[in-house]
Write an enzyme that holds these catalytic residues in place. Structure first.
Site, PDB file in Angstrom:
ATOM      1  N   GLN A   1      13.257 -33.359  27.743  1.00 30.20           N
ATOM      2  CA  GLN A   1      13.420 -32.836  26.379  1.00 30.20           C
ATOM      3  C   GLN A   1      13.725 -31.337  26.408  1.00 30.20           C
ATOM      4  OE1 GLN A   1      13.062 -34.471  23.136  1.00 30.20           O
ATOM      5  NE2 GLN A   1      13.984 -32.519  22.563  1.00 30.20           N
TER       6      GLN A   1
ATOM      7  N   ASP B   1       6.542 -29.925  16.609  1.00 30.90           N
ATOM      8  CA  ASP B   1       6.449 -31.321  17.059  1.00 30.90           C
ATOM      9  C   ASP B   1       5.371 -31.972  16.200  1.00 30.90           C
ATOM     10  OD1 ASP B   1       6.544 -33.680  18.540  1.00 30.90           O
ATOM     11  OD2 ASP B   1       5.322 -32.914  20.184  1.00 30.90           O
TER      12      ASP B   1
ATOM     13  N   HIS C   1       7.108 -33.173  29.107  1.00 26.44           N
ATOM     14  CA  HIS C   1       8.316 -33.890  28.650  1.00 26.44           C
ATOM     15  C   HIS C   1       9.538 -33.071  29.106  1.00 26.44           C
ATOM     16  CE1 HIS C   1      10.731 -36.636  26.558  1.00 26.44           C
ATOM     17  NE2 HIS C   1      10.505 -36.305  25.304  1.00 26.44           N
TER      18      HIS C   1
ATOM     19  N   ARG D   1       8.052 -43.434  31.328  1.00 24.05           N
ATOM     20  CA  ARG D   1       7.377 -42.842  30.170  1.00 24.05           C
ATOM     21  C   ARG D   1       6.015 -43.515  30.012  1.00 24.05           C
ATOM     22  NH1 ARG D   1       9.066 -41.707  23.948  1.00 24.05           N
ATOM     23  NH2 ARG D   1      10.086 -40.006  25.065  1.00 24.05           N
TER      24      ARG D   1
HETATM   25  N1  NVA Z   1       4.292 -34.967  21.415  1.00 22.59           N
HETATM   26  C1  NVA Z   1       5.051 -36.141  21.069  1.00 22.59           C
HETATM   27  C2  NVA Z   1       6.440 -36.029  21.599  1.00 22.59           C
HETATM   28  C3  NVA Z   1       7.346 -37.164  21.236  1.00 22.59           C
HETATM   29  C4  NVA Z   1       8.727 -37.006  21.783  1.00 22.59           C
HETATM   30  C5  NVA Z   1       4.357 -37.375  21.610  1.00 22.59           C
HETATM   31  O1  NVA Z   1       3.940 -37.371  22.776  1.00 22.59           O
HETATM   32  O2  NVA Z   1       4.205 -38.354  20.873  1.00 22.59           O
HETATM   33  N1   CP Z   2      12.151 -36.848  21.644  1.00 18.13           N
HETATM   34  C1   CP Z   2      11.884 -38.045  22.200  1.00 18.13           C
HETATM   35  O1   CP Z   2      11.433 -38.147  23.343  1.00 18.13           O
HETATM   36  O2   CP Z   2      12.161 -39.099  21.395  1.00 18.13           O
HETATM   37  P1   CP Z   2      11.790 -40.620  21.667  1.00 18.13           P
HETATM   38  O3   CP Z   2      10.268 -40.712  21.618  1.00 18.13           O
HETATM   39  O4   CP Z   2      12.454 -41.388  20.583  1.00 18.13           O
HETATM   40  O5   CP Z   2      12.273 -41.013  23.030  1.00 18.13           O
END
Ligand code: NVA
Ligand code: CP
Length: 334
Positions: free
Chosen positions: A136, A229, A133, A106
């Site tokens: 997800q 989101d 992602h 990540r």
């Molecule tokens: N768009 C958000 C998704 C978090 C799971 C981010 O990248 O922070």
């Molecule tokens: N939805 C998701 O990826 O959550 P986290 O950022 O907590 O891993």
């Protein structure tokens, strides 16, 4: 031909055929049922997995850990490595590939997961980048299959808010792959980049999916799924003021839910969510801008329409499916 994903990385859904995604979803449903029935898994016995996090996480990290332990594997959590600082990405990938059977990453750039896959020689799983992602989306599709009494091909999903972030991009691709109706309810300047939209439309032409963008709330009419989101993704924290100004008309409220005309519509959110003042960031935003909720109203978040916590649980079952399919040996589960 039978689907065989052994040794494959999972970097973006673009790399997976609809049949392969179907296989992963079926496997996730099966692994979830097995877990609920108390069956202990062994498909990852003897496997070592490293979880690299250059951004924060709750669900993704915990899902990889629990999924791995459930199937007999071991994990190392790595958040402060030499990678890219004192050691090149290529060299780190080569080292991790000697020690581990699989790598989760990540972070920021999509290029990093691609290079980890190129140089490590083991399956690499994208646990979120600025661009995509994909794990997800598997959880989202699984949750839709559990909660909407229609095949995916008949489902209309409307994504509201920042449609050019990792979630907007990935949902558009995932829906296109599965032959669904995808609509983004978002300001034009936050629609996904044109190149990706063209790719999604080319996939849609093959699968019977539709892809649509609109600044008008009427686009939610007939939706089976409303999705949103955060307005400011990890790494974009300087943009709160601008995003609140641009995205406030795209908040999912009860009016938007009613506008779908569908009493059975479900609300999904990948989480975390700013729907109340239960976070330090939420309280700072309240102090500065006087708002108590951002992308979704607290009322919708807590309503009977919301499946956000089923979705969060399904992160684990779907991530397990990805690891088992690409690395595991299901014959050990009997
Ligand atoms: N768009 C958000 C998704 C978090 C799971 C981010 O990248 O922070
Ligand atoms: N939805 C998701 O990826 O959550 P986290 O950022 O907590 O891993």
């Amino acid at each position: 031909m039978a689907v065989d994903l052994k040794g494959r990385s999972f970097l973006t859904l673009k790399d997976y055929t609809p049949e392969e995604i179907r296989y992963l979803l079926d496997l996730a449903h099966r692994l979830k049922a097995d877990k609920k029935a108390g069956k202990i898994g062994h498909s990852l016995d003897g496997k070592n997995i490293v979880l690299i996090f250059d951004k924060t996480s709750t669900r993704t990290r915990c899902s990889f850990e629990v999924a791995c332990y459930d199937e007999g594997g071991h994990v190392t959590f790595l958040s402060n490595s030499q990678m890219g600082k004192k050691e090149s990405l290529e060299d780190t990938a080569r080292v991790l590939g000697r020690l581990y059977d699989g790598i989760e990453y990540r972070g920021f750039e999509q290029r990093v997961v691609e290079q980890l896959a190129e140089f490590s020689g083991v399956p690499v799983w994208n646990g979120l980048t600025d661009m995509f992602h994909p794990t997800q989306i598997l959880a989202d599709l699984m949750t839709i299959e559990e909660s909407v009494s229609k095949p995916l091909k008949e489902v209309k999903l409307v994504y509201a808010g920042d449609a050019r972030n990792n979630m907007g991009n990935s949902l558009m691709i995932g829906c296109a792959k599965m032959g669904m109706s995808f609509a983004a309810f978002a300001p034009k300047e936050l629609w996904p980049e044109e190149k990706l939209v063209s790719e999604a439309k080319a996939i849609a032409a093959q699968t019977g999916a539709s892809i649509e963008f609109s600044e008008d709330v009427s686009v939610v009419e007939g939706a089976d799924v409303l999705y949103t989101d955060v307005w400011v993704s990890m790494g974009e924290e300087a943009l709160f003021e601008e995003r609140i100004r641009k995205l406030s008309p795209y908040r999912i409220t009860m009016d938007v839910v009613r506008r779908t005309g569908n009493e059975d519509v479900i609300f999904l959110h990948c989480l975390p969510s700013f729907h109340d003042l239960g976070t330090s960031v939420g309280r700072e935003i309240y102090e500065k801008y006087g708002i108590t909720e951002m992308e979704v109203s607290d009322e919708v978040f807590r309503s009977r329409y919301s499946r956000a916590f089923d979705e969060a649980e399904n992160r684990m079952h779907t991530i397990k499916a990805v690891m088992v399919a690409t690395l595991g040996d299901l014959s050990r589960n009997g």
